[in-house]
Design a protein around this motif. Structure first.
Motif, PDB file in Angstrom:
ATOM      1  N   PHE A  63       0.839  -1.187   0.000  1.00  0.00           N
ATOM      2  CA  PHE A  63       0.000   0.000   0.000  1.00  0.00           C
ATOM      3  C   PHE A  63       0.877   1.240   0.000  1.00  0.00           C
ATOM      4  CE2 PHE A  63       0.411  -0.638   4.576  1.00  0.00           C
ATOM      5  CZ  PHE A  63       0.111  -1.979   4.740  1.00  0.00           C
ATOM      6  N   ASP A  64       0.639   2.052  -1.012  1.00  0.00           N
ATOM      7  CA  ASP A  64       1.266   3.361  -1.117  1.00  0.00           C
ATOM      8  C   ASP A  64       0.222   4.323  -0.566  1.00  0.00           C
ATOM      9  OD1 ASP A  64       3.580   2.362  -2.536  1.00  0.00           O
ATOM     10  OD2 ASP A  64       2.232   2.105  -4.239  1.00  0.00           O
ATOM     11  N   TYR A  65       0.589   5.085   0.428  1.00  0.00           N
ATOM     12  CA  TYR A  65      -0.406   5.917   1.078  1.00  0.00           C
ATOM     13  C   TYR A  65       0.165   7.281   1.441  1.00  0.00           C
ATOM     14  CZ  TYR A  65       1.893   4.458   5.450  1.00  0.00           C
ATOM     15  OH  TYR A  65       2.801   4.218   6.445  1.00  0.00           O
ATOM     16  N   SER A  66      -0.761   8.193   1.671  1.00  0.00           N
ATOM     17  CA  SER A  66      -0.355   9.493   2.195  1.00  0.00           C
ATOM     18  C   SER A  66      -1.198   9.767   3.424  1.00  0.00           C
ATOM     19  CB  SER A  66      -0.518  10.601   1.152  1.00  0.00           C
ATOM     20  OG  SER A  66      -1.868  10.860   0.901  1.00  0.00           O
ATOM     21  N   ALA A  67      -0.559  10.365   4.405  1.00  0.00           N
ATOM     22  CA  ALA A  67      -1.211  10.766   5.647  1.00  0.00           C
ATOM     23  C   ALA A  67      -1.021  12.268   5.769  1.00  0.00           C
ATOM     24  CB  ALA A  67      -0.597  10.038   6.829  1.00  0.00           C
ATOM     25  N   GLY A  69      -0.932  14.306   3.443  1.00  0.00           N
ATOM     26  CA  GLY A  69      -0.053  14.721   2.362  1.00  0.00           C
ATOM     27  C   GLY A  69       1.354  14.143   2.424  1.00  0.00           C
ATOM     28  N   SER A  70       1.735  13.512   3.516  1.00  0.00           N
ATOM     29  CA  SER A  70       3.055  12.902   3.652  1.00  0.00           C
ATOM     30  C   SER A  70       3.019  11.500   3.043  1.00  0.00           C
ATOM     31  CB  SER A  70       3.458  12.832   5.129  1.00  0.00           C
ATOM     32  OG  SER A  70       4.662  12.128   5.282  1.00  0.00           O
ATOM     33  N   LYS A  71       3.756  11.304   1.945  1.00  0.00           N
ATOM     34  CA  LYS A  71       3.707  10.025   1.223  1.00  0.00           C
ATOM     35  C   LYS A  71       4.599   8.974   1.891  1.00  0.00           C
ATOM     36  CE  LYS A  71       2.456  12.111  -3.073  1.00  0.00           C
ATOM     37  NZ  LYS A  71       1.959  11.641  -4.311  1.00  0.00           N
ATOM     38  N   GLN A  72       4.031   7.766   1.991  1.00  0.00           N
ATOM     39  CA  GLN A  72       4.733   6.645   2.589  1.00  0.00           C
ATOM     40  C   GLN A  72       4.344   5.367   1.854  1.00  0.00           C
ATOM     41  OE1 GLN A  72       4.726   6.736   6.959  1.00  0.00           O
ATOM     42  NE2 GLN A  72       3.669   8.701   6.840  1.00  0.00           N
ATOM     43  N   SER A  73       4.972   4.281   2.220  1.00  0.00           N
ATOM     44  CA  SER A  73       4.676   3.005   1.603  1.00  0.00           C
ATOM     45  C   SER A  73       4.836   1.910   2.646  1.00  0.00           C
ATOM     46  CB  SER A  73       5.613   2.764   0.419  1.00  0.00           C
ATOM     47  OG  SER A  73       5.246   1.608  -0.278  1.00  0.00           O
ATOM     48  N   GLY A  74       4.060   0.873   2.504  1.00  0.00           N
ATOM     49  CA  GLY A  74       4.145  -0.261   3.414  1.00  0.00           C
ATOM     50  C   GLY A  74       3.608  -1.484   2.715  1.00  0.00           C
ATOM     51  N   GLY A  75       3.517  -2.553   3.449  1.00  0.00           N
ATOM     52  CA  GLY A  75       2.986  -3.755   2.840  1.00  0.00           C
ATOM     53  C   GLY A  75       2.886  -4.893   3.819  1.00  0.00           C
ATOM     54  N   MET A  76       2.344  -5.995   3.317  1.00  0.00           N
ATOM     55  CA  MET A  76       2.147  -7.184   4.130  1.00  0.00           C
ATOM     56  C   MET A  76       2.495  -8.424   3.319  1.00  0.00           C
ATOM     57  SD  MET A  76      -1.516  -6.182   5.753  1.00  0.00           S
ATOM     58  CE  MET A  76      -1.348  -6.780   7.419  1.00  0.00           C
ATOM     59  N   VAL A  93      -2.027  -1.836  11.554  1.00  0.00           N
ATOM     60  CA  VAL A  93      -2.253  -0.807  12.573  1.00  0.00           C
ATOM     61  C   VAL A  93      -1.199   0.278  12.414  1.00  0.00           C
ATOM     62  CG1 VAL A  93      -2.381  -0.337  15.053  1.00  0.00           C
ATOM     63  CG2 VAL A  93      -3.233  -2.515  14.153  1.00  0.00           C
ATOM     64  N   TRP A  94      -1.675   1.516  12.322  1.00  0.00           N
ATOM     65  CA  TRP A  94      -0.787   2.674  12.278  1.00  0.00           C
ATOM     66  C   TRP A  94      -0.960   3.459  13.564  1.00  0.00           C
ATOM     67  CZ3 TRP A  94      -3.492   3.114   7.141  1.00  0.00           C
ATOM     68  CH2 TRP A  94      -2.694   2.631   6.098  1.00  0.00           C
ATOM     69  N   ASP A  95       0.120   4.045  14.048  1.00  0.00           N
ATOM     70  CA  ASP A  95       0.004   4.937  15.198  1.00  0.00           C
ATOM     71  C   ASP A  95       0.379   6.358  14.774  1.00  0.00           C
ATOM     72  OD1 ASP A  95       2.814   5.018  15.110  1.00  0.00           O
ATOM     73  OD2 ASP A  95       3.055   3.649  16.788  1.00  0.00           O
ATOM     74  N   ARG A  96       0.192   7.292  15.686  1.00  0.00           N
ATOM     75  CA  ARG A  96       0.455   8.709  15.388  1.00  0.00           C
ATOM     76  C   ARG A  96       1.887   8.931  14.911  1.00  0.00           C
ATOM     77  NH1 ARG A  96      -3.558  12.132  17.401  1.00  0.00           N
ATOM     78  NH2 ARG A  96      -4.855  11.149  18.986  1.00  0.00           N
ATOM     79  N   GLU A  97       2.821   8.258  15.560  1.00  0.00           N
ATOM     80  CA  GLU A  97       4.232   8.445  15.205  1.00  0.00           C
ATOM     81  C   GLU A  97       4.498   7.994  13.772  1.00  0.00           C
ATOM     82  OE1 GLU A  97       8.663   6.965  16.636  1.00  0.00           O
ATOM     83  OE2 GLU A  97       6.977   6.708  17.989  1.00  0.00           O
ATOM     84  N   THR A  98       3.988   6.824  13.402  1.00  0.00           N
ATOM     85  CA  THR A  98       4.181   6.304  12.047  1.00  0.00           C
ATOM     86  C   THR A  98       3.574   7.240  11.013  1.00  0.00           C
ATOM     87  OG1 THR A  98       4.140   4.035  12.868  1.00  0.00           O
ATOM     88  CG2 THR A  98       3.721   4.348  10.520  1.00  0.00           C
TER      89      THR A  98
END
Length: 166
Positions: A63-67, A69-76, A93-98
């Protein structure tokens, strides 16, 4: 007589050791069993349930995502390198810091990529195009910390995939 006392002491020690291992083992198993109602995110977390409803098993879910406007990427993927089952329910699960967010809500936008075969995960999330299927339409919403959200991914490699937020 001393020999009997030592034997009894060793037996009691072994019995206590077995009891401790059993209690710890039960605690570990209980902790990692799914909660009947699902995972309850903490106040500083967002839980994302992803239900696969695909025609075939898949290798990885990226998953390519933005939070905000901050672009990030992750996966499983599965740690044992097996394919994720076509009807598997995943949780991320995402937390505030991530998410780098201090507000109570965050503007999330996620675009999924299905890696149809198992490939070793990498930090760049770059995989061969021949096994990469993109879900063209991103899912966007304002997510609130402490809440859970549900997405279903349907389709197959031949006809494409679709993701829907419920």
């Amino acid at each position: 007589m001393k020999k009997k006392g030592i034997g009894i002491g060793i037996g009691i020690g072994i019995g206590i050791g077995i009891a401790i291992v059993a209690v710890l083992g039960f605690g570990f198993i209980s902790f990692y069993q799914p909660i009947p109602g699902g995972y309850a995110p903490a106040d500083d977390e967002i839980a994302l349930y992803i239900q696969l409803d695909t025609k075939e098993d898949i290798g990885l879910l990226v998953f390519d995502y933005s939070a905000d406007g901050s672009k990030q990427s992750g996966g499983m993927s599965n740690a044992d390198k097996s394919l994720m089952k076509h009807d598997e329910r995943l949780i991320n699960v995402w937390d505030r810091e991530t998410l780098q967010c201090s507000a109570d809500t965050v503007a999330l936008s996620i675009q999924f990529r299905i890696i149809t075969e198992y490939a070793d995960p990498n930090y760049e999330n770059i995989y061969p195009e021949s096994i990469t299927k993109r879900i063209d339409t991103p899912i966007s919403w304002n997510a609130r910390f402490g809440e859970s959200y549900f997405i279903t991914i349907t389709g197959d490699a031949a006809n494409g995939y679709k993701a829907v937020l419920h």
